[in-house]
Scaffold this motif. Structure first.
Motif, PDB file in Angstrom:
ATOM      1  N   THR A  59      -0.805  10.917-104.643  1.00 58.35           N
ATOM      2  CA  THR A  59      -0.254  11.572-103.464  1.00 58.35           C
ATOM      3  C   THR A  59      -0.793  10.921-102.199  1.00 58.35           C
ATOM      4  O   THR A  59      -1.796  10.184-102.226  1.00 58.35           O
ATOM      5  N   ALA A  60      -0.141  11.203-101.078  1.00 54.83           N
ATOM      6  CA  ALA A  60      -0.604  10.660 -99.798  1.00 54.83           C
ATOM      7  C   ALA A  60      -2.029  11.109 -99.516  1.00 54.83           C
ATOM      8  O   ALA A  60      -2.857  10.326 -99.030  1.00 54.83           O
TER       9      ALA A  60
ATOM     10  N   VAL B 246       3.192   3.720-105.657  1.00 54.39           N
ATOM     11  CA  VAL B 246       3.834   4.904-105.074  1.00 54.39           C
ATOM     12  C   VAL B 246       5.012   4.492-104.204  1.00 54.39           C
ATOM     13  O   VAL B 246       5.227   3.309-103.935  1.00 54.39           O
TER      14      VAL B 246
ATOM     15  N   THR C  20       5.221   7.755 -99.420  1.00 50.51           N
ATOM     16  CA  THR C  20       3.879   8.228 -99.766  1.00 50.51           C
ATOM     17  C   THR C  20       2.819   7.341 -99.125  1.00 50.51           C
ATOM     18  O   THR C  20       1.821   7.831 -98.578  1.00 50.51           O
TER      19      THR C  20
END
Length: 245
Positions: free
Chosen positions: A4-5, A39, A43
């Motif tokens: 995830t970010a 990703v 993201t």
């Protein structure tokens, strides 16, 4: 592997703290992060934006994202409020910044009717007035804090506290001279989002949080003699509080 970010931003922060990316270094761009972490571009972009919002990095359009060169200020509340600090003629700010250049900007000193919340904090009668000291602080030429102090006008009117230059040791040294030495302090801290005016005054990006600290100073007999509301750029500070056993 971070996905995830938030996870990627945390990983990049750890790499910055570990010295892989030093102050002023260019961070990997979106394409590099897409390849490294596997990703989506959105993201990767979100991770970089998080670092910028948190004050860890700065974005330079057309160039990239760079580690912020500004060294965070360690605000040691116990040390800066020690009597040894202001009684020796030093400003409490010098405990935070040491030899780093610090400038006071937009200083205003005036008297007004006490706002309701200030009157409650200082236990003032209805209609009482306060001396207000409003200013911004810049460290290394960057705005890092706004502060507004309120003191009972009946106590400090005619003293150097009511003048732009409050003298060596600042407000607390002058209060001591007036027989109202502060010996006990409380600080209430909360994080929040700034208003548009606060964002402009602190020169921070929209969406960057701030820390609001409201300090009250008391004399030995429990009289409140100052309320100071401070607004700090969250990305410019680390806070330290020391406690005894």
């Amino acid at each position: 592997m971070p996905e995830t970010a938030r996870q990627i931003a945390d990983d990049l922060r750890a790499r910055i703290d570990g010295g892989e990316f030093g102050p002023g270094a260019r961070l990997p761009g979106e394409p590099a992060l897409v390849r490294e972490y596997g990703v989506a571009k959105m993201t990767a972009s979100g991770a970089l934006k998080l670092l910028v919002t948190e004050g860890v990095a700065v974005s330079r359009p057309g160039s990239g994202t760079y580690v912020r060169e500004f060294k965070p200020i360690l605000r040691d509340a116990t040390k800066r409020l020690s009597r040894n600090q202001w009684a020796a003629g030093r400003s409490i700010w010098s405990a935070d910044v040491g030899e780093r250049p610090m400038e006071v900007a937009d200083l205003e000193v005036y008297e007004e009717l006490a706002p309701r919340w200030v009157a409650r904090a200082l236990d003032l009668a209805e209609g009482a007035r306060v001396v207000v000291r409003s200013r911004r602080f810049l460290v290394d030429e960057e705005p890092v804090q706004m502060a507004v102090s309120y003191l009972p006008a009946e106590l400090v009117r005619g003293s150097r506290i009511a003048e732009p230059d409050s003298g060596p040791g600042g407000t607390y040294a002058r209060l001591a001279e007036l027989g109202a030495e502060p010996v006990h302090f409380t600080e209430d801290l909360r994080a929040r989002m700034p208003s548009s005016d606060e964002t402009a005054a602190l020169a921070i990006l929209p969406g960057t949080p701030v820390m609001e600290i409201c300090r009250t100073a008391y004399t030995a007999d429990g009289r409140a003699v100052e309320v100071n509301r401070m607004l700090l750029d969250a990305g410019a500070y680390a806070l330290r509080y020391s406690f005894g056993s």
